[in-house]
Scaffold this motif. Structure first.
Motif, PDB file in Angstrom:
ATOM      1  N   MET A  33      52.045  48.382 -40.444  1.00 53.47           N
ATOM      2  CA  MET A  33      51.843  47.987 -39.057  1.00 53.47           C
ATOM      3  C   MET A  33      50.666  47.026 -38.966  1.00 53.47           C
ATOM      4  N   SER A  34      50.828  46.070 -38.096  1.00 56.83           N
ATOM      5  CA  SER A  34      49.747  45.108 -37.928  1.00 56.83           C
ATOM      6  C   SER A  34      48.668  45.704 -37.031  1.00 56.83           C
ATOM      7  N   LEU A  35      47.523  45.091 -37.094  1.00 60.02           N
ATOM      8  CA  LEU A  35      46.384  45.551 -36.312  1.00 60.02           C
ATOM      9  C   LEU A  35      46.672  45.426 -34.816  1.00 60.02           C
ATOM     10  N   ILE A  36      47.305  44.346 -34.411  1.00 59.54           N
ATOM     11  CA  ILE A  36      47.621  44.146 -32.995  1.00 59.54           C
ATOM     12  C   ILE A  36      48.558  45.242 -32.508  1.00 59.54           C
ATOM     13  N   TYR A  37      49.554  45.556 -33.322  1.00 58.79           N
ATOM     14  CA  TYR A  37      50.504  46.603 -32.968  1.00 58.79           C
ATOM     15  C   TYR A  37      49.783  47.940 -32.800  1.00 58.79           C
ATOM     16  N   GLN A  38      48.872  48.262 -33.702  1.00 58.57           N
ATOM     17  CA  GLN A  38      48.140  49.526 -33.631  1.00 58.57           C
ATOM     18  C   GLN A  38      47.262  49.582 -32.380  1.00 58.57           C
ATOM     19  N   VAL A  39      46.596  48.482 -32.084  1.00 59.78           N
ATOM     20  CA  VAL A  39      45.717  48.451 -30.903  1.00 59.78           C
ATOM     21  C   VAL A  39      46.535  48.602 -29.628  1.00 59.78           C
ATOM     22  N   LEU A  40      47.669  47.905 -29.553  1.00 62.63           N
ATOM     23  CA  LEU A  40      48.515  48.021 -28.362  1.00 62.63           C
ATOM     24  C   LEU A  40      49.084  49.427 -28.210  1.00 62.63           C
ATOM     25  N   GLU A  41      49.517  49.999 -29.297  1.00 61.27           N
ATOM     26  CA  GLU A  41      50.066  51.359 -29.235  1.00 61.27           C
ATOM     27  C   GLU A  41      48.996  52.357 -28.800  1.00 61.27           C
ATOM     28  N   ASP A 101      46.376  51.669 -26.939  1.00 59.50           N
ATOM     29  CA  ASP A 101      46.112  51.423 -25.517  1.00 59.50           C
ATOM     30  C   ASP A 101      47.203  52.027 -24.633  1.00 59.50           C
ATOM     31  N   ILE A 102      48.457  51.897 -25.054  1.00 57.65           N
ATOM     32  CA  ILE A 102      49.555  52.472 -24.273  1.00 57.65           C
ATOM     33  C   ILE A 102      49.447  53.996 -24.240  1.00 57.65           C
ATOM     34  N   ASN A 103      49.123  54.614 -25.382  1.00 55.11           N
ATOM     35  CA  ASN A 103      48.961  56.078 -25.416  1.00 55.11           C
ATOM     36  C   ASN A 103      47.818  56.526 -24.521  1.00 55.11           C
ATOM     37  N   ASN A 104      46.717  55.764 -24.519  1.00 55.03           N
ATOM     38  CA  ASN A 104      45.587  56.087 -23.634  1.00 55.03           C
ATOM     39  C   ASN A 104      45.991  55.961 -22.166  1.00 55.03           C
ATOM     40  N   LEU A 114      56.688  61.691 -21.652  1.00 52.20           N
ATOM     41  CA  LEU A 114      56.397  60.256 -21.716  1.00 52.20           C
ATOM     42  C   LEU A 114      56.480  59.695 -23.142  1.00 52.20           C
ATOM     43  N   THR A 115      56.986  60.498 -24.081  1.00 52.52           N
ATOM     44  CA  THR A 115      57.068  60.024 -25.470  1.00 52.52           C
ATOM     45  C   THR A 115      58.125  58.942 -25.657  1.00 52.52           C
ATOM     46  N   ASN A 116      59.022  58.768 -24.687  1.00 52.45           N
ATOM     47  CA  ASN A 116      60.038  57.721 -24.787  1.00 52.45           C
ATOM     48  C   ASN A 116      59.437  56.318 -24.652  1.00 52.45           C
ATOM     49  N   TYR A 117      58.255  56.242 -24.104  1.00 54.28           N
ATOM     50  CA  TYR A 117      57.628  54.944 -23.858  1.00 54.28           C
ATOM     51  C   TYR A 117      56.798  54.530 -25.071  1.00 54.28           C
ATOM     52  N   LYS A 118      57.463  53.957 -26.023  1.00 54.63           N
ATOM     53  CA  LYS A 118      56.822  53.481 -27.254  1.00 54.63           C
ATOM     54  C   LYS A 118      57.136  52.005 -27.418  1.00 54.63           C
ATOM     55  N   ILE A 119      56.361  51.356 -28.256  1.00 53.14           N
ATOM     56  CA  ILE A 119      56.595  49.945 -28.546  1.00 53.14           C
ATOM     57  C   ILE A 119      57.688  49.851 -29.597  1.00 53.14           C
ATOM     58  N   ASN A 120      58.787  49.205 -29.261  1.00 60.71           N
ATOM     59  CA  ASN A 120      59.878  49.020 -30.216  1.00 60.71           C
ATOM     60  C   ASN A 120      59.720  47.725 -30.996  1.00 60.71           C
ATOM     61  N   LYS A 121      59.409  46.685 -30.293  1.00 60.66           N
ATOM     62  CA  LYS A 121      59.346  45.384 -30.932  1.00 60.66           C
ATOM     63  C   LYS A 121      58.347  44.517 -30.170  1.00 60.66           C
ATOM     64  N   LEU A 122      57.560  43.731 -30.910  1.00 61.06           N
ATOM     65  CA  LEU A 122      56.607  42.814 -30.294  1.00 61.06           C
ATOM     66  C   LEU A 122      57.074  41.382 -30.502  1.00 61.06           C
ATOM     67  N   ILE A 123      57.075  40.631 -29.437  1.00 57.42           N
ATOM     68  CA  ILE A 123      57.380  39.204 -29.519  1.00 57.42           C
ATOM     69  C   ILE A 123      56.229  38.463 -28.865  1.00 57.42           C
ATOM     70  N   PHE A 124      55.632  37.539 -29.589  1.00 57.40           N
ATOM     71  CA  PHE A 124      54.516  36.758 -29.074  1.00 57.40           C
ATOM     72  C   PHE A 124      55.010  35.374 -28.688  1.00 57.40           C
ATOM     73  N   TYR A 125      54.679  34.984 -27.482  1.00 51.70           N
ATOM     74  CA  TYR A 125      55.026  33.655 -26.995  1.00 51.70           C
ATOM     75  C   TYR A 125      53.743  32.849 -26.852  1.00 51.70           C
ATOM     76  N   ARG A 126      53.837  31.585 -27.200  1.00 49.65           N
ATOM     77  CA  ARG A 126      52.684  30.706 -27.003  1.00 49.65           C
ATOM     78  C   ARG A 126      52.864  29.961 -25.700  1.00 49.65           C
ATOM     79  N   ASN A 127      52.020  30.241 -24.771  1.00 50.45           N
ATOM     80  CA  ASN A 127      52.053  29.559 -23.489  1.00 50.45           C
ATOM     81  C   ASN A 127      50.799  28.715 -23.350  1.00 50.45           C
ATOM     82  N   LYS A 128      50.976  27.522 -22.842  1.00 49.72           N
ATOM     83  CA  LYS A 128      49.837  26.673 -22.557  1.00 49.72           C
ATOM     84  C   LYS A 128      49.281  27.118 -21.217  1.00 49.72           C
TER      85      LYS A 128
END
Length: 128
Positions: free
Chosen positions: A1-9, A11-14, A34-48
């Motif tokens: 797992m990436s660091l970003i994924y761990q931090v987001l997960e 934060d969501i648990n908190n 509330l265990t159904n609310y987990k991160i399944n997939k992360l997609i990063f978009y670059r927005n200006k």
């Protein structure tokens, strides 16, 4: 797992834990519900977020503009309203608290735009 994924997960648990502790009795839900609310997939978009493109050929307002005279060739010596005008006004922003831009604060060979030039270089271009 990436660091970003761990931090987001984390934060969501908190956040879900905070919801349960504040509103669990009102809504009738627990941490297990509330265990159904987990991160399944992360997609990063670059927005200006903002456009910092600089406008080309933009001349600043007179109160923000350098007061130096610049040479513009023979065409810059002209008669307007019965008065001789020599050169053009510099089109750069002035550096506060000075009245000159970065270039003309070091060297100002043609003088200040509203005043007479410091030399007679322009006299040879006077034609009526």
């Amino acid at each position: 797992m990436s660091l970003i994924y761990q931090v987001l997960e984390e934060d969501i648990n908190n956040m879900l834990g905070s919801i349960v502790s504040k509103y669990g009795q009102i809504g009738g839900f627990t941490n297990e519900s509330l265990t159904n609310y987990k991160i399944n997939k992360l997609i990063f978009y670059r927005n200006k977020l903002y456009n910092i493109s600089r406008k080309k050929n933009y001349i600043p307002p007179d109160n923000c503009r350098c007061i130096s005279r610049i040479w513009g060739g023979k065409e810059s010596v002209r008669k307007e309203n019965g008065k001789w005008v020599y050169g053009y006004r510099c089109s750069k922003y002035k550096l506060y608290p000075n009245d000159f831009c970065k270039i003309h604060s070091k060297n100002n060979p043609h003088g200040i735009y509203n005043l007479e030039p410091p030399h007679n270089h322009y006299d040879k271009y006077k034609f009526e």
